[in-house]
Design an enzyme around this catalytic site. Sequence first.
Site, PDB file in Angstrom:
ATOM      1  N   CYS A  66     -33.951  11.941 -97.450  1.00  0.00           N
ATOM      2  CA  CYS A  66     -34.176  11.630 -95.925  1.00  0.00           C
ATOM      3  C   CYS A  66     -35.553  12.400 -95.405  1.00  0.00           C
ATOM      4  O   CYS A  66     -36.521  11.829 -95.918  1.00  0.00           O
ATOM      5  CB  CYS A  66     -32.807  12.112 -94.984  1.00  0.00           C
ATOM      6  SG  CYS A  66     -33.055  11.206 -93.508  1.00  0.00           S
TER       7      CYS A  66
ATOM      8  N   HIS B 167     -28.726   9.052 -98.030  1.00  0.00           N
ATOM      9  CA  HIS B 167     -27.746  10.099 -98.365  1.00  0.00           C
ATOM     10  C   HIS B 167     -26.701   9.679 -99.630  1.00  0.00           C
ATOM     11  O   HIS B 167     -25.871   9.031 -99.112  1.00  0.00           O
ATOM     12  CB  HIS B 167     -27.202  10.670 -97.263  1.00  0.00           C
ATOM     13  CG  HIS B 167     -27.987  11.220 -96.315  1.00  0.00           C
ATOM     14  ND1 HIS B 167     -28.567  12.743 -96.170  1.00  0.00           N
ATOM     15  CD2 HIS B 167     -28.665  10.942 -95.217  1.00  0.00           C
ATOM     16  CE1 HIS B 167     -29.168  12.812 -95.320  1.00  0.00           C
ATOM     17  NE2 HIS B 167     -29.563  11.802 -94.605  1.00  0.00           N
TER      18      HIS B 167
ATOM     19  N   GLU C  38     -25.633  12.491-101.221  1.00  0.00           N
ATOM     20  CA  GLU C  38     -25.087  13.814-101.279  1.00  0.00           C
ATOM     21  C   GLU C  38     -23.864  14.076-100.587  1.00  0.00           C
ATOM     22  O   GLU C  38     -22.976  15.109-100.265  1.00  0.00           O
ATOM     23  CB  GLU C  38     -25.916  14.873-101.232  1.00  0.00           C
ATOM     24  CG  GLU C  38     -26.367  15.466 -99.943  1.00  0.00           C
ATOM     25  CD  GLU C  38     -27.274  14.230 -99.135  1.00  0.00           C
ATOM     26  OE1 GLU C  38     -27.636  14.630 -98.047  1.00  0.00           O
ATOM     27  OE2 GLU C  38     -27.618  13.229 -99.659  1.00  0.00           O
TER      28      GLU C  38
END
Length: 240
Positions: free
Chosen positions: A87, A175, A177
Amino acid sequence: MNIHYLQHVPFETPASIEQWAIHNQHSLWATRFYANDSLPEIDTLDWVVVMGGPMNIYEDDKYPWLTAEKRFIEQAINQGKTVIGICLGSQLIADVLGSKVYQGEYKEIGWFPIQLTQAAKDSTIFGSLPQQLDVFHWHGDTFDLPAGATRLAYSEACQNQAFLYDKKVLALQFHLESTKDSVRQIIGNCLDELVEGKYIQAAEQMLSRDDDFEQINSVMRHVLDSLVQQNSHDNAVGSA
């Protein structure tokens, strides 16, 4: 491996990346800019992971550490370290590589699909993944593709979602994660961004996707494992 991550705010953590590092017995430690931590010596680490955050890459006047962080990322890339940006981290990498970073046409917040490019399908990192993936997003800015980089993914709202540079530098606008807990923390700290928008979901929509959290974490592990294997192969070839 020695993995160092750059954290900009308390509520954007490595999440499943930390779980992967612990499982694989890698050393993981951080520079927390919000706590005024110092940056380490580049020579002491193997990987740099640049996390997300609500600030913009061009707000050096408001966040003076951004200047030092960009210099650190540039040094890591120049020294051949593996660098992963997520990001805001992807935007910082794009900026360091000379690309323009700017406000996108749409904010993209929530679960939306990305499409992998043919170059991604031909790569060792993304080649075994489906052509389309639902992933988690929380961004308003975007970037132009840096010179020499390979575009890996795009979405309906954002044409440049991921790129690979020099085999070791991976930028992910989205994202992989994120866990339910980490998204809950972002929502709690950035609730004001959840306004009406074509690509903005409500908080309850974001948190209801248990299977999708497991899927993106699985993809994150695959990407990280692939980078380890690719680096090991390149090092073996280089020393042969």
